[in-house]
Motif scaffolding. Structure first.
Motif, short mmCIF file in Angstrom:
data_model
loop_
_atom_site.label_atom_id
_atom_site.label_comp_id
_atom_site.label_asym_id
_atom_site.label_seq_id
_atom_site.Cartn_x
_atom_site.Cartn_y
_atom_site.Cartn_z
N ALA A 145 4.50 -10.61 -14.65
CA ALA A 145 5.59 -11.52 -15.01
C ALA A 145 6.42 -11.88 -13.79
O ALA A 145 6.84 -13.04 -13.62
N TYR B 76 4.44 -14.39 -11.65
CA TYR B 76 4.51 -15.72 -12.27
C TYR B 76 5.89 -16.35 -12.05
O TYR B 76 6.00 -17.55 -11.76
N ALA B 77 6.94 -15.54 -12.22
CA ALA B 77 8.30 -16.06 -12.07
C ALA B 77 8.57 -16.51 -10.64
O ALA B 77 9.22 -17.54 -10.40
N THR C 158 4.55 -16.39 -17.43
CA THR C 158 5.70 -15.49 -17.53
C THR C 158 6.05 -15.20 -18.99
O THR C 158 6.26 -14.05 -19.38
#
Length: 264
Positions: A19, A22-23, A101
């Motif tokens: 996550a 992705y962020a 995310t």
């Protein structure tokens, strides 16, 4: 929920790292070079895959609406990574990073329920086909969204030669619709063949009804494309309708059971 997360600490840590990757990609994609952005996306993709493996092959294995969406998101990202090598004009990195995310965090919060005992050793084939159909149709939806975006840019006079050709996007969209239609049909057939007790009968629950409606809608879309030349808004809206039925088939039903009714 908390006990499920703490029980599988490696998957929890991997999900957090995925996550975060992705962020970072979503927040810094405009400042990254194409090569750097691809490397970050590959890192997020790999961490996402590791999370899925650690979660789905844990003991006991758990699954539900959020893990299903997480697998679907990973499949869409996999297709994008391949296609972006073939079509460098394809630009959906920020959108897919945000999607990645969300689905990773959603699966982290709602890890699903433990698998029930298998009525047949072949049932995993039915599940694999179902997830593949989710991925293919979700990819078709992503291409349809890109097609709509390209069409709006063309109408506004904002499109350039560096953008993905509209006809290419349309052709790719219907290829994925066709593949999704075939795999979803195989999923329904496998579900009938390997149904409870191997008695070869339909189990008419919410999942079956919505999945059949999705399959019929995709069939109508392909027939309309072939016989009537459907394209543009009519085709896209029909695709969205079919994808909505499919989403309600498993993920929607499990969401109601797991979140609204608090039942496994």
């Amino acid at each position: 929920m908390v006990s499920a997360l703490s029980h599988n600490l490696p998957a929890t840590l991997s999900a957090g790292a995925a996550a975060l990757a992705y962020a970072v990609l979503a927040g810094a994609h405009t400042r990254l070079t194409p090569a750097s952005a691809r490397q970050v996306m590959l890192l997020a993709w790999g961490l996402h895959l590791l999370t899925l493996v650690l979660s789905l092959f844990a003991t006991p294995a758990r699954f539900g609406f959020a893990p299903a969406l997480s697998v679907t998101g990973w499949l869409v990202l996999t297709v994008y990574l391949i296609e972006s090598r073939l079509y460098p004009q394809l630009k959906a990195r920020w959108t897919l990073a945000v999607l990645g995310t969300l689905v990773v965090l959603l699966a982290l919060v709602f890890p699903g329920a433990p698998y029930p005992a298998l009525g047949s050793a072949w049932l995993p084939l039915h599940w694999a086909l179902g997830i593949a159909s989710y991925g293919l149709i979700a990819t078709a939806v992503a291409h349809a969204w890109l097609m709509q975006r390209a069409e709006r840019a063309m109408r506004a006079g904002l499109s350039t030669e560096a953008d993905m050709p509209l006809l290419t996007l349309e052709r790719l969209t219907f290829r994925f619709v066709g593949a999704g239609f075939v795999v979803l049909g195989a999923t329904l057939l496998a579900g009938w063949w390997f149904s409870e007790g191997l008695v070869h009968r339909w189990v008419w629950n919410h999942k079956t009804v919505f999945s059949v409606l999705a399959w019929l809608t995709m069939g109508v879309l392909l027939l309309g494309r072939w016989r009537l030349g459907w394209r543009g808004r009519t085709a896209v809206r029909t695709l969205y309708l079919g994808a909505g039925f499919l989403l309600l088939g498993y993920a929607g039903s499990r969401f109601v059971l797991e979140v609204l009714l608090q039942r496994a």
